[in-house]
Design a protein around this motif. Sequence first.
Motif, short mmCIF file in Angstrom:
data_model
loop_
_atom_site.label_atom_id
_atom_site.label_comp_id
_atom_site.label_asym_id
_atom_site.label_seq_id
_atom_site.Cartn_x
_atom_site.Cartn_y
_atom_site.Cartn_z
N LYS A 94 0.83 -1.21 0.00
CA LYS A 94 0.00 0.00 0.00
C LYS A 94 0.86 1.26 0.00
O LYS A 94 0.52 2.26 -0.62
CB LYS A 94 -0.92 0.01 1.22
CG LYS A 94 -2.03 -0.99 1.14
CD LYS A 94 -2.89 -0.91 2.38
CE LYS A 94 -3.99 -1.96 2.33
NZ LYS A 94 -4.82 -1.95 3.53
N ALA A 95 1.98 1.21 0.69
CA ALA A 95 2.84 2.39 0.81
C ALA A 95 3.75 2.59 -0.40
O ALA A 95 4.21 3.69 -0.65
CB ALA A 95 3.69 2.28 2.07
N GLY A 96 4.03 1.54 -1.13
CA GLY A 96 4.95 1.64 -2.26
C GLY A 96 5.41 0.26 -2.70
O GLY A 96 4.61 -0.66 -2.79
N VAL A 97 6.69 0.10 -2.90
CA VAL A 97 7.25 -1.19 -3.31
C VAL A 97 8.29 -1.62 -2.29
O VAL A 97 9.15 -0.84 -1.88
CB VAL A 97 7.91 -1.08 -4.72
CG1 VAL A 97 8.61 -2.37 -5.09
CG2 VAL A 97 6.87 -0.74 -5.76
N SER A 98 8.18 -2.87 -1.89
CA SER A 98 9.13 -3.45 -0.94
C SER A 98 10.15 -4.27 -1.73
O SER A 98 9.78 -5.13 -2.54
CB SER A 98 8.37 -4.34 0.05
OG SER A 98 9.26 -5.05 0.87
N VAL A 99 11.44 -4.01 -1.50
CA VAL A 99 12.51 -4.73 -2.19
C VAL A 99 13.55 -5.22 -1.18
O VAL A 99 13.69 -4.63 -0.10
CB VAL A 99 13.22 -3.87 -3.26
CG1 VAL A 99 12.31 -3.55 -4.41
CG2 VAL A 99 13.80 -2.62 -2.68
N GLU A 100 14.25 -6.27 -1.55
CA GLU A 100 15.30 -6.83 -0.70
C GLU A 100 16.59 -6.88 -1.51
O GLU A 100 16.92 -7.89 -2.12
CB GLU A 100 14.91 -8.23 -0.22
CG GLU A 100 15.86 -8.83 0.77
CD GLU A 100 15.42 -10.21 1.25
OE1 GLU A 100 16.16 -10.80 2.02
OE2 GLU A 100 14.35 -10.69 0.84
N VAL A 101 17.33 -5.77 -1.54
CA VAL A 101 18.57 -5.70 -2.31
C VAL A 101 19.66 -6.49 -1.58
O VAL A 101 20.35 -7.31 -2.17
CB VAL A 101 19.01 -4.24 -2.53
CG1 VAL A 101 20.35 -4.17 -3.22
CG2 VAL A 101 17.95 -3.49 -3.33
N THR A 102 19.80 -6.25 -0.29
CA THR A 102 20.75 -6.99 0.54
C THR A 102 19.99 -8.13 1.20
O THR A 102 18.92 -7.89 1.78
CB THR A 102 21.35 -6.07 1.61
OG1 THR A 102 21.92 -4.93 0.97
CG2 THR A 102 22.41 -6.78 2.42
N PRO A 103 20.49 -9.37 1.12
CA PRO A 103 19.76 -10.49 1.72
C PRO A 103 19.46 -10.24 3.21
O PRO A 103 20.33 -9.85 3.98
CB PRO A 103 20.72 -11.66 1.56
CG PRO A 103 21.56 -11.30 0.39
CD PRO A 103 21.70 -9.81 0.46
N GLY A 104 18.20 -10.44 3.57
CA GLY A 104 17.77 -10.27 4.96
C GLY A 104 17.39 -8.85 5.34
O GLY A 104 17.05 -8.59 6.48
N LYS A 105 17.43 -7.90 4.41
CA LYS A 105 17.13 -6.49 4.72
C LYS A 105 16.15 -5.95 3.68
O LYS A 105 16.55 -5.52 2.61
CB LYS A 105 18.41 -5.68 4.73
CG LYS A 105 18.22 -4.26 5.20
CD LYS A 105 19.54 -3.52 5.23
CE LYS A 105 19.34 -2.09 5.65
NZ LYS A 105 20.57 -1.32 5.56
N ARG A 106 14.88 -5.97 4.00
CA ARG A 106 13.84 -5.51 3.09
C ARG A 106 13.56 -4.02 3.35
O ARG A 106 13.50 -3.58 4.48
CB ARG A 106 12.57 -6.34 3.30
CG ARG A 106 11.55 -6.13 2.22
CD ARG A 106 10.56 -7.27 2.16
NE ARG A 106 10.98 -8.37 1.33
CZ ARG A 106 10.96 -8.39 0.01
NH1 ARG A 106 10.54 -7.33 -0.65
NH2 ARG A 106 11.34 -9.44 -0.65
N THR A 107 13.40 -3.25 2.26
CA THR A 107 13.18 -1.81 2.33
C THR A 107 11.95 -1.44 1.51
O THR A 107 11.72 -1.99 0.45
CB THR A 107 14.40 -1.06 1.75
OG1 THR A 107 15.57 -1.52 2.41
CG2 THR A 107 14.27 0.43 1.93
N VAL A 108 11.16 -0.48 2.02
CA VAL A 108 9.99 0.01 1.29
C VAL A 108 10.35 1.33 0.62
O VAL A 108 10.85 2.25 1.27
CB VAL A 108 8.77 0.20 2.23
CG1 VAL A 108 7.61 0.83 1.49
CG2 VAL A 108 8.36 -1.12 2.84
N ILE A 109 10.08 1.41 -0.68
CA ILE A 109 10.30 2.65 -1.42
C ILE A 109 8.94 3.31 -1.59
O ILE A 109 8.09 2.84 -2.36
CB ILE A 109 10.94 2.37 -2.79
CG1 ILE A 109 12.26 1.64 -2.58
CG2 ILE A 109 11.13 3.65 -3.57
CD1 ILE A 109 12.84 1.07 -3.83
N ARG A 110 8.69 4.36 -0.84
CA ARG A 110 7.39 5.02 -0.82
C ARG A 110 7.06 5.66 -2.16
O ARG A 110 7.90 6.31 -2.77
CB ARG A 110 7.34 6.06 0.28
CG ARG A 110 7.55 5.45 1.65
CD ARG A 110 6.96 6.33 2.73
NE ARG A 110 7.05 5.68 4.02
CZ ARG A 110 6.17 4.80 4.47
NH1 ARG A 110 5.15 4.46 3.73
NH2 ARG A 110 6.30 4.26 5.67
#
Length: 174
Positions: A94-110
């Motif tokens: 809902k907030a944007g796109v969630s990606v995991e560039v570094t294994p084990g560390k997911r980030t949301v790009i609003r």
Amino acid sequence: MSLLTVRVDSSGLVPWYRQGTAAVVRAARMAGSDALRAMRTEASTQVRERKNLKLRDVNKAMTMDFSRADSLAWRLTCSASAMPLVEFGARQTKAGVSVEVTPGKRTVIRGAFIAEMKSGHRGVFYRVGKKRLPIDEMFSSRISDAFTDALPAIAERGLAAFRSTFDRVRDMKG
């Protein structure tokens, strides 16, 4: 573009010349090919430890150049182009796109969104202005960055494979 070149100094092969030049060159070629394959395997492993990518994507970014008849040199080249963000396990939220560039560390790009173009290309995009268009695709780091960080381990694995195969092949008769 990152480049790892392995070149054999022919003066190091002098002790084995008594077996015949053709046998030594054949052993060196086989050992170099095995070393190149071992280096690609190690590079792929090292890159995937640092970046959340699939094996096929990493291997597609690397090219192997085998020895020519006139030289004993093998090259493993890694692409320097940025990877599309969608390749890093992108999920729409809902907030944007969630990606995991570094294994084990997911980030949301609003504000980002996943879209598929008419051509079939799928990517993570964001709006440039306040209106509907234009949009730009988002990219992440390059595979060559992780490749460069892992060069010592890659070279070590290649050297071990070269020595092992060369010793085994040069001792064979025929």
